[in-house]
Structure formats: structure tokens, C-alpha cells
Motif scaffolding. Structure first.
Motif, mmCIF file in Angstrom:
data_model
loop_
_atom_site.group_PDB
_atom_site.id
_atom_site.type_symbol
_atom_site.label_atom_id
_atom_site.label_comp_id
_atom_site.label_asym_id
_atom_site.label_seq_id
_atom_site.Cartn_x
_atom_site.Cartn_y
_atom_site.Cartn_z
ATOM 1 N N GLU A 263 0.835 -1.217 0.000
ATOM 2 C CA GLU A 263 0.000 0.000 0.000
ATOM 3 C C GLU A 263 0.864 1.259 0.000
ATOM 4 O O GLU A 263 0.520 2.257 -0.631
ATOM 5 C CB GLU A 263 -0.882 0.043 1.255
ATOM 6 C CG GLU A 263 -2.172 -0.743 1.158
ATOM 7 C CD GLU A 263 -2.851 -0.792 2.526
ATOM 8 O OE1 GLU A 263 -3.149 0.276 3.078
ATOM 9 O OE2 GLU A 263 -3.042 -1.907 3.044
ATOM 10 N N ALA A 264 1.971 1.188 0.753
ATOM 11 C CA ALA A 264 2.866 2.354 0.833
ATOM 12 C C ALA A 264 3.795 2.423 -0.382
ATOM 13 O O ALA A 264 4.563 3.368 -0.524
ATOM 14 C CB ALA A 264 3.690 2.292 2.107
ATOM 15 N N ASN A 265 3.704 1.395 -1.233
ATOM 16 C CA ASN A 265 4.572 1.293 -2.412
ATOM 17 C C ASN A 265 6.053 1.462 -2.041
ATOM 18 O O ASN A 265 6.790 2.201 -2.686
ATOM 19 C CB ASN A 265 4.151 2.306 -3.487
ATOM 20 C CG ASN A 265 4.731 1.979 -4.856
ATOM 21 O OD1 ASN A 265 5.372 0.929 -5.027
ATOM 22 N ND2 ASN A 265 4.540 2.852 -5.821
ATOM 23 N N LEU A 266 6.453 0.797 -0.962
ATOM 24 C CA LEU A 266 7.868 0.785 -0.576
ATOM 25 C C LEU A 266 8.616 -0.141 -1.526
ATOM 26 O O LEU A 266 8.088 -1.181 -1.930
ATOM 27 C CB LEU A 266 8.045 0.257 0.853
ATOM 28 C CG LEU A 266 7.335 0.977 1.995
ATOM 29 C CD1 LEU A 266 7.666 0.287 3.321
ATOM 30 C CD2 LEU A 266 7.737 2.446 2.052
ATOM 31 N N HIS A 267 9.841 0.233 -1.860
ATOM 32 C CA HIS A 267 10.706 -0.660 -2.630
ATOM 33 C C HIS A 267 11.558 -1.416 -1.619
ATOM 34 O O HIS A 267 12.239 -0.800 -0.795
ATOM 35 C CB HIS A 267 11.602 0.142 -3.574
ATOM 36 C CG HIS A 267 10.825 1.098 -4.433
ATOM 37 N ND1 HIS A 267 10.046 0.673 -5.490
ATOM 38 C CD2 HIS A 267 10.671 2.450 -4.363
ATOM 39 C CE1 HIS A 267 9.467 1.728 -6.046
ATOM 40 N NE2 HIS A 267 9.813 2.814 -5.385
ATOM 41 N N ILE A 268 11.523 -2.732 -1.678
ATOM 42 C CA ILE A 268 12.283 -3.525 -0.713
ATOM 43 C C ILE A 268 13.561 -4.028 -1.380
ATOM 44 O O ILE A 268 13.508 -4.655 -2.449
ATOM 45 C CB ILE A 268 11.442 -4.715 -0.193
ATOM 46 C CG1 ILE A 268 10.156 -4.209 0.483
ATOM 47 C CG2 ILE A 268 12.275 -5.567 0.766
ATOM 48 C CD1 ILE A 268 10.356 -3.345 1.718
ATOM 49 N N LEU A 297 6.796 -11.370 -0.773
ATOM 50 C CA LEU A 297 6.615 -9.950 -1.082
ATOM 51 C C LEU A 297 6.253 -9.749 -2.559
ATOM 52 O O LEU A 297 5.381 -8.947 -2.892
ATOM 53 C CB LEU A 297 7.891 -9.170 -0.737
ATOM 54 C CG LEU A 297 8.149 -8.971 0.764
ATOM 55 C CD1 LEU A 297 9.602 -8.570 1.010
ATOM 56 C CD2 LEU A 297 7.209 -7.925 1.360
ATOM 57 N N LEU A 298 6.909 -10.505 -3.428
ATOM 58 C CA LEU A 298 6.582 -10.403 -4.862
ATOM 59 C C LEU A 298 5.137 -10.804 -5.097
ATOM 60 O O LEU A 298 4.415 -10.159 -5.858
ATOM 61 C CB LEU A 298 7.512 -11.314 -5.687
ATOM 62 C CG LEU A 298 8.967 -10.872 -5.865
ATOM 63 C CD1 LEU A 298 9.781 -11.992 -6.512
ATOM 64 C CD2 LEU A 298 9.063 -9.595 -6.717
ATOM 65 N N GLU A 299 4.719 -11.866 -4.413
ATOM 66 C CA GLU A 299 3.332 -12.336 -4.586
ATOM 67 C C GLU A 299 2.324 -11.284 -4.129
ATOM 68 O O GLU A 299 1.202 -11.240 -4.604
ATOM 69 C CB GLU A 299 3.121 -13.646 -3.822
ATOM 70 C CG GLU A 299 3.696 -14.841 -4.570
ATOM 71 C CD GLU A 299 3.757 -16.117 -3.716
ATOM 72 O OE1 GLU A 299 4.247 -17.123 -4.250
ATOM 73 O OE2 GLU A 299 3.321 -16.096 -2.541
ATOM 74 N N LYS A 300 2.736 -10.447 -3.197
ATOM 75 C CA LYS A 300 1.846 -9.379 -2.707
ATOM 76 C C LYS A 300 1.954 -8.117 -3.558
ATOM 77 O O LYS A 300 1.391 -7.078 -3.215
ATOM 78 C CB LYS A 300 2.176 -9.049 -1.243
ATOM 79 C CG LYS A 300 1.813 -10.150 -0.268
ATOM 80 C CD LYS A 300 0.302 -10.280 -0.134
ATOM 81 C CE LYS A 300 -0.078 -11.428 0.792
ATOM 82 N NZ LYS A 300 -1.540 -11.658 0.812
ATOM 83 N N ASN A 303 7.487 -4.232 -5.070
ATOM 84 C CA ASN A 303 8.681 -4.138 -5.915
ATOM 85 C C ASN A 303 9.899 -4.544 -5.084
ATOM 86 O O ASN A 303 10.396 -3.755 -4.289
ATOM 87 C CB ASN A 303 8.837 -2.719 -6.474
ATOM 88 C CG ASN A 303 10.018 -2.608 -7.436
ATOM 89 O OD1 ASN A 303 10.295 -3.554 -8.197
ATOM 90 N ND2 ASN A 303 10.719 -1.499 -7.400
ATOM 91 N N VAL A 304 10.367 -5.779 -5.268
ATOM 92 C CA VAL A 304 11.542 -6.270 -4.535
ATOM 93 C C VAL A 304 12.731 -6.227 -5.482
ATOM 94 O O VAL A 304 12.646 -6.722 -6.609
ATOM 95 C CB VAL A 304 11.344 -7.729 -4.059
ATOM 96 C CG1 VAL A 304 12.528 -8.173 -3.212
ATOM 97 C CG2 VAL A 304 10.049 -7.878 -3.286
ATOM 98 N N VAL A 305 13.824 -5.639 -5.036
ATOM 99 C CA VAL A 305 15.033 -5.618 -5.852
ATOM 100 C C VAL A 305 16.184 -6.174 -5.022
ATOM 101 O O VAL A 305 16.038 -6.402 -3.819
ATOM 102 C CB VAL A 305 15.326 -4.197 -6.386
ATOM 103 C CG1 VAL A 305 14.172 -3.712 -7.227
ATOM 104 C CG2 VAL A 305 15.604 -3.215 -5.256
#
Ligand code: ZN
Length: 412
Positions: A263-268, A297-300, A303-305
Motif C-alpha cells: 500500500e505504501a509502495n515501498l521498494h524492498i 513480497l513479490l506475490e503481494k 517491488n523487490v530488488v
């Protein structure tokens, strides 16, 4: 007239073999190779059916404390140990020494295909602004080959060491690109986050915070970061590195946290080499891997990098600045072994990381900057598995690195 026409390359998500043309550093022509008409170009290169990716993006690296192995008398036994050992060595850092060790990482990254990098420059009473100013100098020096973003990073905590807050503010005033933070280095989490968010708001910059770097599932500063991001209207402008505690949290609760992160569109930013090396050590049996829960996290929809983080220092006495090494490590340890996962991993190194860094004009499309890396193999999975040495790298259409490999096999 094009400056460069690169023929016979394979692109992500394209079935036809393509030609790609560059004019004034911008992608200006894109068409299937089978088309008879070819535009004029000053230089024509044959891609030989290899895969062309947009320039790789290294989203999280520490330059000034890379390559310290020769100065280490022993290996760190914990995160606090690594921080303490590095802090002691920092007293001996000189500007020239930081520059040379940083350049060693940058050279390796560039020849690996990296055209954008985000580094965390340490700002504290030990180094003052010297690491930050060294990074600013490097940013100019290497700008023809690499776009470098500098995070103003309080590795020793903001409030634990008097004067750090003022130094951070000064670094932002001098041109810091991103406000950094490190939640596990100060006792007052809310004061830490308040300072970071205020500084970002004051300078109109994004945020990148080291957080929840442990196996303790109760360490969930990421929830506070998500709340503050939403409250500040900064969705999409905040990144968080490590976030490994979440991997130890009970699944149902972890999923709820992941939804808030989304929801917060955080990049992890997962930093697997350091996370695997430091975490899990205190477990005497059934050792946890200590990784960011990447797949969940990807399934949710997060954006995981992935980043290299440290290169050959107490935090990680291994490492190469080749993002494919990091991707391979994630593939093995996060159970990402299939063809679609290979594509997902390559996407993390390119489009996903570009999004986290807020890059504009990125990607292999008309009108984008011609930042490109050509591999000698035809698919993303081959790139991930082979990590081929043979690569050609262009920054804004100019060739900045080329590695050729000569192999001699006798009677095979
Ligand atoms: Zn880091």
C-alpha cells in the motif's frame, strides 16, 4: 543518420530478433532484423543473436568501505562486530584510499553491465563529510559510464553520535540525492524516522533506510516506515534495505505486513550476501537463512530488488560487483529456479531497480537513453545460469566496456 545500429539482438518479451539504433544517446530506431530496409549508421555492430538488456541497475552498494580484507585481522562474528570493526578501520580512511577502493567496485560494475548505481556514503563524526565528498567527486569522474546516486547514510546512528544530524543536513545541502537512515542504530525509532522524513521533505528528496536487519520477528520498523510514507504522501519514493526480520515472522502476520508495504509502495531491497552471512548465526540448531521473504513480497505485488551491498569487508568478506552474482545467490537461496523466476530476477536487476531509483527514460524503447548491455547468450535464464563474462556495455550510446573471452579446449 544513426550513430550506432546494433543488429540481430534478442530483447525481453520480444519473439522476433531485432535491430536497435541510437542517435545522440537516445534509442531512435527499433525494428525486426528481418526487415529489408536498414537505416544509415556511422557504426554497425552485429549482436549475433545475443540478448540485449537495458543497463543493469545496482540499487544498494557501499563504496568507501569495500575491499577491506587486507586490513582485517579476523572475521566478524555478528552484525555489531562488523559495525565495530569497520568503524575502527574508518579512522584510517583517506580520500585517495576511499576513491581507489570505490573505483575498483565501479570498474567491475561497469564491465558487468551496470549503468546506474545507488551508493550509501557514510556521514558521521569519524569520517565527517569526507566519504560523501569523495562520492560526489566520483559521481562526476565516472558520469560518462555510470549514473551514481548518493544516499547520505548515518551508519553509526543519527543520535548516538552528536553532530551526525548536522552533517547529514550539510550533505543534503551539498547535493545528496537520497536521505538515508538505519533504524537499528538508534534507540528512539520514532525520532530517527521523524528526522529522516523531515530532511527528505525539506530537500524534496526520496528516502532509503537500512532496517530490520536481524532474525528477530519483533523487529518491524518497516510497519512504521510504511505508515509514515503513507502519511507523508511519499508512496513510491521510499526504499528499505534488508527487512530480514520479516522472514522470521509467522506467515499470516508477515503477509499482513507485506500488504501494508505494498500500500505504501515501498521498494524492498534484499541484500542476500550480507544477510545470509550475518543472520542465523545465533541459532544453534535449525539455523534460519535470514533472508528477506522475497517470493512472498513479490506475490503481494511489492517491488523487490536485490543489491550487492558490501564487497569484501567485515559485513561480507565475499562479493563481486556483478549483479548476476547477486541474482544467482537469490535464485539458489529463495527457491527461484524456474524459467519464469529467471525472468523475474533479471527484471529485478533492470526495470524493478530502475523504478526503485526513480529513473526516467530507462528501458529499451524509443526515446529512452541508450544504456544497454549485450550478452553472448540468447535468454534470461542463460544469462542467470551462465553469468557470461563476454559482455558489451553502452552508456547513452557510447561503448564503455567490452569483455572478450578466448577459450581453448583441447580435443573436446
Ligand atoms: Zn547497506
Amino acid at each position: 543518420m544513426l550513430d550506432l545500429l546494433l543488429t540481430q539482438v534478442r530483447l525481453q518479451n520480444a519473439s522476433a530478433v531485432m535491430d536497435i539504433g541510437v542517435r545522440n544517446g537516445i534509442i531512435d530506431y527499433l525494428a525486426p532484423s528481418e526487415r529489408e530496409y536498414k537505416p544509415d549508421a556511422l557504426s554497425i555492430e552485429d549482436g549475433m543473436g545475443g540478448m540485449l538488456l537495458p543497463g543493469l541497475v545496482e540499487p544498494h552498494v557501499h563504496l568507501e568501505k569495500a575491499h577491506l580484507l587486507s586490513q582485517m585481522e579476523q572475521e566478524a562474528a555478528s552484525l555489531q562486530d562488523a559495525i565495530r570493526m569497520t568503524a575502527a578501520m574508518k579512522h584510517g580512511f583517506t580520500r585517495e584510499d576511499m576513491k581507489q577502493r570505490s573505483l575498483a567496485v565501479i570498474r567491475e560494475a561497469v564491465r558487468s553491465g551496470v549503468t546506474h548505481m545507488r551508493c550509501h556514503a557514510e556521514v558521521d563524526p569519524i569520517l565527517g563529510l569526507s566519504a560523501f565528498e569523495s562520492a560526489l567527486e566520483l559521481k562526476q569522474l565516472v558520469s560518462h559510464a555510470l549514473d551514481l546516486q548518493i544516499v547520505v547514510f548515518p551508519q553509526e546512528g543519527i543520535f548516538k553520535n552528536a553532530g551526525t544530524a548536522e552533517l547529514m543536513e550539510e550533505a543534503m545541502r551539498l547535493g545528496g540525492d537520497v536521505v538515508g537512515g538505519i533504524t537499528y542504530q538508534d534507540t528512539d525509532l520514532q525520532a530517527h524516522l521523524q528526522f529522516v522524513f523531515n530532511l527528505a521533505e525539506k530537500y524534496g528528496k526520496s528516502i532509503d533506510i537500512h532496517t530490520d536487519f536481524s532474525d528477530n520477528p519483533e523487529h518491524l520498523a518497516i510497519v512504521d516506515i510504511a505508515e509514515r510514507t503513507i502519511a507523508a504522501g511519499m508512496e513510491g519514493l521510499v526504499s528499505a534495505g534488508h527487512v530480514t526480520s520479516l522472514g522470521s515472522l509467522e506467515h499470516g502476520r508477515a503477509e499482513a505486513v507485506a500488504e501494508r508495504i505494498q500500500e505504501a509502495n515501498l521498494h524492498i531491497m534484499s541484500l542476500p550476501a550480507t544477510d545470509l552471512f550475518i543472520n542465523g548465526r545465533a541459532d544453534m540448531e535449525r539455523k534460519r537463512r535470514g533472508l528477506t521473504p522475497i517470493v512472498m513480497l513479490l506475490e503481494k505485488g511489492v517491488n523487490v530488488v536485490i543489491g550487492v551491498n558490501n564487497v569484501r569487508n567485515p559485513f561480507t568478506p565475499f562479493g563481486k560487483a556483478d549483479p548476476l552474482e547477486t541474482a544467482w545467490l537469490v535464485a539458489v537461496t529463495a527457491y527461484m529456479g524456474g524459467d519464469s523466476e529467471a525472468r523475474q530476477l533479471i527484471r529485478m536487476l533492470t526495470e524493478g531497480a530502475a523504478q526503485a531509483l526513480g529513473l526516467k527514460n530507462y528501458g529499451l524503447r524509443l526515446g529512452a537513453e541508450a544504456d544497454m548491455v549485450l550478452f553472448s547468450v540468447p535468454t534470461e535464464r542463460d544469462i542467470l545460469l551462465d553469468k557470461p563474462e563476454q559482455r558489451t556495455v553502452w552508456k547513452r550510446g557510447i561503448k564503455v566496456a567490452e569483455t572478450q573471452v578466448a577459450i581453448l579446449l583441447n580435443r573436446l
